[in-house]
Design an enzyme around this catalytic site. Structure first.
Site, PDB file in Angstrom:
ATOM      1  CE  LYS A 205      -6.859 -44.060 -21.983  1.00  0.00           C
ATOM      2  NZ  LYS A 205      -5.612 -44.241 -21.227  1.00  0.00           N
TER       3      LYS A 205
ATOM      4  CB  ALA B 241      -9.751 -37.516 -29.046  1.00  0.00           C
TER       5      ALA B 241
ATOM      6  CB  VAL C 230       1.292 -38.180 -15.877  1.00  0.00           C
ATOM      7  CG1 VAL C 230       1.664 -39.295 -14.929  1.00  0.00           C
ATOM      8  CG2 VAL C 230      -0.199 -38.124 -16.138  1.00  0.00           C
TER       9      VAL C 230
ATOM     10  CB  SER D 179      -1.865 -44.756  -6.219  1.00  0.00           C
ATOM     11  OG  SER D 179      -2.469 -43.997  -7.251  1.00  0.00           O
TER      12      SER D 179
ATOM     13  CB  ILE E  77     -10.746 -53.264 -16.192  1.00  0.00           C
ATOM     14  CG1 ILE E  77     -10.164 -53.618 -17.568  1.00  0.00           C
ATOM     15  CG2 ILE E  77     -10.054 -54.016 -15.062  1.00  0.00           C
ATOM     16  CD1 ILE E  77     -10.133 -55.078 -17.941  1.00  0.00           C
TER      17      ILE E  77
ATOM     18  CE1 TYR F 264     -10.000 -42.895 -20.637  1.00  0.00           C
ATOM     19  CE2 TYR F 264     -11.277 -44.193 -22.203  1.00  0.00           C
ATOM     20  CZ  TYR F 264     -10.384 -44.125 -21.152  1.00  0.00           C
ATOM     21  OH  TYR F 264      -9.874 -45.281 -20.623  1.00  0.00           O
TER      22      TYR F 264
ATOM     23  N   GLY G 259       0.641 -43.986 -12.274  1.00  0.00           N
ATOM     24  CA  GLY G 259      -0.687 -44.311 -11.745  1.00  0.00           C
ATOM     25  C   GLY G 259      -0.721 -45.675 -11.090  1.00  0.00           C
TER      26      GLY G 259
ATOM     27  CG  ASN H 185      -2.019 -47.635 -15.407  1.00  0.00           C
ATOM     28  OD1 ASN H 185      -2.915 -48.313 -15.904  1.00  0.00           O
ATOM     29  ND2 ASN H 185      -2.137 -47.085 -14.197  1.00  0.00           N
TER      30      ASN H 185
ATOM     31  CB  SER I 104      -9.441 -47.232 -23.767  1.00  0.00           C
ATOM     32  OG  SER I 104     -10.819 -47.564 -23.772  1.00  0.00           O
TER      33      SER I 104
HETATM   34  N1  LIG Z   1     -10.917 -49.450 -15.890  1.00  0.00           N
HETATM   35  C1  LIG Z   1     -11.225 -49.618 -17.156  1.00  0.00           C
HETATM   36  O1  LIG Z   1     -12.292 -50.169 -17.507  1.00  0.00           O
HETATM   37  C2  LIG Z   1     -10.300 -49.150 -18.241  1.00  0.00           C
HETATM   38  C3  LIG Z   1     -10.618 -49.495 -19.561  1.00  0.00           C
HETATM   39  C4  LIG Z   1      -9.766 -49.094 -20.582  1.00  0.00           C
HETATM   40  C5  LIG Z   1      -8.641 -48.362 -20.286  1.00  0.00           C
HETATM   41  N2  LIG Z   1      -8.359 -48.027 -18.981  1.00  0.00           N
HETATM   42  C6  LIG Z   1      -7.144 -47.248 -18.736  1.00  0.00           C
HETATM   43  O2  LIG Z   1      -6.349 -47.911 -17.780  1.00  0.00           O
HETATM   44  C7  LIG Z   1      -5.609 -46.953 -17.017  1.00  0.00           C
HETATM   45  C8  LIG Z   1      -5.850 -47.172 -15.529  1.00  0.00           C
HETATM   46  O3  LIG Z   1      -7.246 -47.061 -15.280  1.00  0.00           O
HETATM   47  P1  LIG Z   1      -7.911 -47.491 -13.891  1.00  0.00           P
HETATM   48  O4  LIG Z   1      -9.270 -48.002 -14.225  1.00  0.00           O
HETATM   49  O5  LIG Z   1      -6.988 -48.326 -13.098  1.00  0.00           O
HETATM   50  O6  LIG Z   1      -8.102 -46.049 -13.242  1.00  0.00           O
HETATM   51  P2  LIG Z   1      -8.142 -45.587 -11.699  1.00  0.00           P
HETATM   52  O7  LIG Z   1      -8.501 -46.708 -10.805  1.00  0.00           O
HETATM   53  O8  LIG Z   1      -9.007 -44.364 -11.709  1.00  0.00           O
HETATM   54  O9  LIG Z   1      -6.625 -45.171 -11.460  1.00  0.00           O
HETATM   55  C9  LIG Z   1      -6.069 -44.132 -12.216  1.00  0.00           C
HETATM   56  C10 LIG Z   1      -4.622 -43.950 -11.829  1.00  0.00           C
HETATM   57  O10 LIG Z   1      -4.092 -42.862 -12.581  1.00  0.00           O
HETATM   58  C11 LIG Z   1      -3.559 -41.887 -11.693  1.00  0.00           C
HETATM   59  N3  LIG Z   1      -3.742 -40.539 -12.218  1.00  0.00           N
HETATM   60  C12 LIG Z   1      -4.873 -39.967 -12.675  1.00  0.00           C
HETATM   61  N4  LIG Z   1      -4.636 -38.703 -13.070  1.00  0.00           N
HETATM   62  C13 LIG Z   1      -3.309 -38.477 -12.861  1.00  0.00           C
HETATM   63  C14 LIG Z   1      -2.441 -37.385 -13.083  1.00  0.00           C
HETATM   64  N5  LIG Z   1      -2.866 -36.229 -13.602  1.00  0.00           N
HETATM   65  N6  LIG Z   1      -1.138 -37.520 -12.748  1.00  0.00           N
HETATM   66  C15 LIG Z   1      -0.679 -38.656 -12.211  1.00  0.00           C
HETATM   67  N7  LIG Z   1      -1.442 -39.740 -11.991  1.00  0.00           N
HETATM   68  C16 LIG Z   1      -2.748 -39.639 -12.321  1.00  0.00           C
HETATM   69  C17 LIG Z   1      -4.302 -42.070 -10.396  1.00  0.00           C
HETATM   70  O11 LIG Z   1      -3.510 -41.563  -9.319  1.00  0.00           O
HETATM   71  P3  LIG Z   1      -4.202 -41.088  -7.924  1.00  0.00           P
HETATM   72  O12 LIG Z   1      -5.437 -41.919  -7.766  1.00  0.00           O
HETATM   73  O13 LIG Z   1      -3.162 -41.337  -6.887  1.00  0.00           O
HETATM   74  O14 LIG Z   1      -4.520 -39.638  -8.105  1.00  0.00           O
HETATM   75  C18 LIG Z   1      -4.460 -43.583 -10.360  1.00  0.00           C
HETATM   76  O15 LIG Z   1      -3.301 -44.194  -9.847  1.00  0.00           O
HETATM   77  C19 LIG Z   1      -6.074 -45.574 -17.515  1.00  0.00           C
HETATM   78  O16 LIG Z   1      -5.179 -45.090 -18.465  1.00  0.00           O
HETATM   79  C20 LIG Z   1      -7.420 -45.881 -18.143  1.00  0.00           C
HETATM   80  O17 LIG Z   1      -7.762 -44.946 -19.109  1.00  0.00           O
HETATM   81  C21 LIG Z   1      -9.162 -48.397 -17.961  1.00  0.00           C
END
Ligand SMILES: NC(=O)c1ccc[n+]([C@@H]2O[C@H](COP(=O)([O-])OP(=O)(O)OC[C@H]3O[C@@H](n4cnc5c(N)ncnc54)[C@H](OP(=O)(O)O)[C@@H]3O)[C@@H](O)[C@H]2O)c1
Length: 247
Positions: free
Chosen positions: A159, A157, A64, A14, A188, A155, A12, A90, A142
């Site tokens: 995490k 569960a 993934v 991108s 974030i 989500y 992830g 990630n 998370s």
């Molecule tokens: N943002 C927050 O507040 C927050 C808080 C706690 C935890 N997190 C965790 O941090 C991580 C990143 O979150 P983010 O906020 O950066 O999310 P994001 O901006 O939505 O990015 C998610 C990334 O995961 C990839 N992805 C999603 N489903 C996928 C799949 N089935 N196969 C392969 N790649 C997949 C997406 O790829 P494409 O876009 O190219 O499809 C993208 O690169 C996640 O695990 C999230 O649960 C985030």
């Protein structure tokens, strides 16, 4: 942080936090393989930026949640880069709904991507890291996996499961000199939450002791530290990056 000579795989990469981690690791000297699923253009831009830093980089399209795809990708990376030293799980998604309305599809999808996806990549690198007697695995969980969250039974569960997986694999792989840790961000500002109403974002900011939301770089810095040898005596940990949102 010196990551020179290491090859890192970031799932992830991108978008959002994954992009920040990919760039931060490259800034610290690592060569970077990153994955995307839908955002090809963005993934290619990250690849180009990393090459611009003088590091090797390649973006791979993968879902993934597919077990075989994870195995194949790790083999492809070994072919292309020669070795693999660091895995950052990630990639993740959410699909919220209160439990009395949650569909089977909603439940399965989030568990498949967020929990099984993490297992798939750990399973793919574990024999390699065990054999080379070295490796770092960092799983992005998370704070909602620690405290639960209204509307996020699937989500939370997934995490929470990631934390159990982290602790178990840390125990199993310690004797092979492999460190396994989790990083638990609070809210974030990334695309994952871009559509949330302002009042919900404000409420999350108000929960922190700093009255602000986190930035993807706040997560990337600790991930690079955990991927480096400076963290050699840390394993099985869950490190929150949440501005005190969940103390
Ligand atoms: N943002 C927050 O507040 C927050 C808080 C706690 C935890 N997190 C965790 O941090 C991580 C990143 O979150 P983010 O906020 O950066 O999310 P994001 O901006 O939505 O990015 C998610 C990334 O995961 C990839 N992805 C999603 N489903 C996928 C799949 N089935 N196969 C392969 N790649 C997949 C997406 O790829 P494409 O876009 O190219 O499809 C993208 O690169 C996640 O695990 C999230 O649960 C985030």
């Amino acid at each position: 942080m010196d990551l020179e000579g290491n090859v890192a795989l970031i799932t992830g990469g991108s978008m959002g936090i994954g992009t920040a981690i990919s760039l931060n690791m490259a800034q610290n000297g690592a060569d970077v393989a990153l994955t995307y699923r839908r955002h090809e253009q963005e993934a290619m831009e990250v690849e180009e930026k990393i090459k611009g830093m003088g590091r090797k980089s390649k973006a791979y399209k993968v879902d993934v949640s597919e077990f075989e795809a994870a195995q194949k990708l790790v083999n492809d990376i070994i072919q292309e880069f020669g070795h693999l030293d660091i895995l950052i799980n990630n990639a993740g998604m959410n699909w919220d709904g209160v439990v009395w309305k949650m569909t089977e599809e909603q439940w399965d999808k989030v568990i498949d991507v967020d929990l099984k996806g993490t297992f798939n990549f750990i399973r793919a690198v574990a024999p390699l890291f065990r054999e080379q007697k070295a490796g770092k695995i960092i799983n992005i969980t998370s704070i909602n996996g620690l405290r639960g969250k209204f509307g996020q039974s699937n989500y939370s569960a997934a995490k929470a499961g990631t934390i159990g997986l982290t602790k178990t694999v840390a125990r199993e792989m310690g004797k092979y000199n492999v460190n396994v840790n989790s990083v638990a961000p609070g809210m974030i500002l990334t695309d994952m939450f871009k559509d949330l109403p302002e009042e919900i974002k404000q409420k999350a900011a108000d929960e922190t002791v700093f009255n602000r939301l986190g930035d993807p770089d706040d997560v990337a810095h600790i991930v690079s530290f955990l991927a480096s040898d400076k963290s050699r005596h840390i394993t099985g940990e869950v490190i929150k990056v949440d501005g005190g949102q969940y103390i």
